[in-house]
Design a protein around this motif. Structure first.
Motif, mmCIF file in Angstrom:
data_model
loop_
_atom_site.group_PDB
_atom_site.id
_atom_site.type_symbol
_atom_site.label_atom_id
_atom_site.label_comp_id
_atom_site.label_asym_id
_atom_site.label_seq_id
_atom_site.Cartn_x
_atom_site.Cartn_y
_atom_site.Cartn_z
ATOM 1 N N ILE A 131 0.105 23.031 57.707
ATOM 2 C CA ILE A 131 -0.597 24.059 57.521
ATOM 3 C C ILE A 131 -2.135 23.616 57.344
ATOM 4 C CG2 ILE A 131 -1.390 26.065 55.933
ATOM 5 C CD1 ILE A 131 1.393 26.472 55.340
ATOM 6 N N GLN A 132 -2.150 22.387 56.955
ATOM 7 C CA GLN A 132 -3.571 21.786 56.549
ATOM 8 C C GLN A 132 -4.096 21.189 57.735
ATOM 9 O OE1 GLN A 132 -2.943 20.647 51.716
ATOM 10 N NE2 GLN A 132 -2.551 19.183 53.272
ATOM 11 N N GLU A 133 -3.279 20.442 58.483
ATOM 12 C CA GLU A 133 -3.422 19.728 59.794
ATOM 13 C C GLU A 133 -3.596 20.176 60.761
ATOM 14 O OE1 GLU A 133 -5.093 17.360 58.402
ATOM 15 O OE2 GLU A 133 -4.245 17.408 56.320
ATOM 16 N N LEU A 134 -2.446 21.064 61.268
ATOM 17 C CA LEU A 134 -2.468 21.812 62.722
ATOM 18 C C LEU A 134 -3.859 22.260 63.240
ATOM 19 C CD1 LEU A 134 0.949 23.583 62.751
ATOM 20 C CD2 LEU A 134 0.014 21.749 64.203
ATOM 21 N N PRO A 135 -4.623 22.980 62.593
ATOM 22 C CA PRO A 135 -6.022 23.367 62.893
ATOM 23 C C PRO A 135 -7.129 22.383 63.192
ATOM 24 C CG PRO A 135 -5.391 24.438 60.726
ATOM 25 C CD PRO A 135 -4.600 23.379 61.125
ATOM 26 N N PHE A 136 -6.886 21.023 62.877
ATOM 27 C CA PHE A 136 -7.690 20.251 63.196
ATOM 28 C C PHE A 136 -7.359 18.874 63.912
ATOM 29 C CE2 PHE A 136 -8.390 21.770 58.842
ATOM 30 C CZ PHE A 136 -9.407 22.257 58.853
ATOM 31 N N HIS A 137 -6.114 18.949 64.520
ATOM 32 C CA HIS A 137 -5.524 17.791 65.383
ATOM 33 C C HIS A 137 -4.925 18.380 66.517
ATOM 34 C CE1 HIS A 137 -6.036 14.911 62.149
ATOM 35 N NE2 HIS A 137 -5.637 15.893 61.397
ATOM 36 N N PRO A 138 -5.640 18.683 67.700
ATOM 37 C CA PRO A 138 -5.029 19.274 68.976
ATOM 38 C C PRO A 138 -3.797 18.407 69.439
ATOM 39 C CG PRO A 138 -7.307 18.634 69.339
ATOM 40 C CD PRO A 138 -7.130 18.017 67.854
ATOM 41 N N GLN A 141 -0.971 20.178 67.520
ATOM 42 C CA GLN A 141 -1.158 21.539 67.892
ATOM 43 C C GLN A 141 -0.251 21.804 69.379
ATOM 44 O OE1 GLN A 141 -5.041 23.368 68.709
ATOM 45 N NE2 GLN A 141 -5.679 22.326 66.597
ATOM 46 N N GLN A 142 -0.404 20.716 70.325
ATOM 47 C CA GLN A 142 0.584 20.752 71.547
ATOM 48 C C GLN A 142 1.880 20.421 71.289
ATOM 49 O OE1 GLN A 142 -0.626 21.648 74.579
ATOM 50 N NE2 GLN A 142 1.237 20.898 75.743
ATOM 51 N N GLN A 143 1.982 19.407 70.460
ATOM 52 C CA GLN A 143 3.463 19.140 69.770
ATOM 53 C C GLN A 143 4.273 20.463 69.413
ATOM 54 O OE1 GLN A 143 5.062 16.234 70.855
ATOM 55 N NE2 GLN A 143 3.402 15.377 71.573
ATOM 56 N N PHE A 144 3.346 21.199 68.585
ATOM 57 C CA PHE A 144 4.111 22.506 67.969
ATOM 58 C C PHE A 144 4.407 23.441 68.959
ATOM 59 C CE2 PHE A 144 3.994 26.424 65.750
ATOM 60 C CZ PHE A 144 4.889 26.205 64.666
ATOM 61 N N ARG A 145 3.438 23.723 69.807
ATOM 62 C CA ARG A 145 3.628 24.645 70.861
ATOM 63 C C ARG A 145 4.733 24.259 71.635
ATOM 64 N NH1 ARG A 145 -2.411 24.890 71.257
ATOM 65 N NH2 ARG A 145 -2.187 23.316 72.962
ATOM 66 N N GLU A 146 5.050 22.848 72.258
ATOM 67 C CA GLU A 146 6.004 22.474 73.040
ATOM 68 C C GLU A 146 7.412 22.483 72.408
ATOM 69 O OE1 GLU A 146 5.080 18.836 75.063
ATOM 70 O OE2 GLU A 146 3.314 19.655 75.857
ATOM 71 N N HIS A 147 7.474 21.981 71.299
ATOM 72 C CA HIS A 147 8.642 21.781 70.781
ATOM 73 C C HIS A 147 8.998 22.632 69.661
ATOM 74 C CE1 HIS A 147 9.115 18.080 72.661
ATOM 75 N NE2 HIS A 147 7.644 17.628 72.175
ATOM 76 N N VAL A 148 8.412 23.677 69.065
ATOM 77 C CA VAL A 148 8.667 24.532 67.965
ATOM 78 C C VAL A 148 8.566 26.034 68.718
ATOM 79 C CG1 VAL A 148 8.555 25.364 65.909
ATOM 80 C CG2 VAL A 148 8.411 22.816 66.366
ATOM 81 N N PHE A 149 7.404 26.285 68.997
ATOM 82 C CA PHE A 149 6.950 27.560 69.040
ATOM 83 C C PHE A 149 7.563 28.199 70.456
ATOM 84 C CE2 PHE A 149 4.058 30.722 71.112
ATOM 85 C CZ PHE A 149 3.878 31.784 70.070
ATOM 86 N N SER A 150 7.566 27.282 71.492
ATOM 87 C CA SER A 150 7.948 27.870 72.946
ATOM 88 C C SER A 150 9.490 28.021 72.842
ATOM 89 C CB SER A 150 7.705 26.971 74.015
ATOM 90 O OG SER A 150 8.217 25.419 73.632
#
Length: 222
Positions: A131-138, A141-150
């Protein structure tokens, strides 16, 4: 054991286990644990490598012998947690929620909230760091989109479409419905966490969850 002498959270225990398999030294493992503790407690920007070294019981130079920068240390913790641990762990627990049949969208949201709150309670430090770091580290964010969100969004959208076809939800794009729903549920989860951290705050979990779900359902009703 963690730096606070509390049992390691499941994700951290698995990460440390993988580190041991890779023949990481005891000092490296202590550095990882201290970093998790400080990144979760103070945030990445506020946690210094000198503090990490002191908590881990090593010289500050030891950190830089293994990790070129503090950013590399953060990525060493969060990236494998998302790719190898968080995504499969979430999908395994999420599977029953997404594959079950619900009589209403509200029932789906209640099952989703119960499942995610259980996950949050068992992995507080990881969630706090994300929660603290995702907004500040692109790169995170990319890893989260690829491996969790999608990996969960398509199944969740299918549930929304089914309730739209039944006339229970207004014909907004399914992704918008999920975003609006998630925003409210995250607000509930954040307030719940703050209440748990404050001994003076009274919190009726069932009442607050029911009010949140009612708010979402009424707002999406045709």
């Amino acid at each position: 054991m963690s730096q606070t002498n509390e049992p390691r959270e499941p994700w951290l225990a698995e990460l440390i286990g993988e580190a041991a398999d890779k023949r990481m030294t005891d000092k490296q493992i202590r550095i990882l644990e201290a970093s998790v503790e400080l990144f979760a407690g103070k945030g990445y920007a506020s946690a210094s490598t000198s503090e990490i070294a002191a908590m881990a019981g090593v010289a500050e130079g030891t950190i830089f012998r293994h990790y070129k920068t503090k950013k590399e240390l953060l990525l060493t913790i969060v990236r494998p947690a998302m790719i190898k641990l968080l995504a499969p762990f979430m999908l395994k627990e999420f599977k029953d929620v997404l594959s079950s049949s619900y009589s209403s969208y509200g029932d789906f949201l209640r099952a989703l909230a119960a499942n995610r709150i259980q996950f949050l309670d068992r992995n507080k430090r990881l969630v706090r760091i994300l929660i603290q770091e995702l907004p500040f580290h692109p790169e995170l964010q990319q890893q989260f989109r690829e491996h969790v969100f999608s990996r969960v969004i398509a199944q969740a959208e299918a549930i929304v479409i089914r309730f739209q076809q039944q006339g229970e939800i207004i014909p907004l794009p399914p992704a918008t419905v999920l975003r609006l729903s998630a925003s409210s549920l995250l607000g509930y989860a954040a307030a719940r966490y703050i209440a748990q951290e404050s001994a003076s705050t009274k919190w009726n979990d069932e009442r607050e969850l029911s009010a949140t779900i009612d708010f979402i359902v009424k707002g999406l009703r045709p």
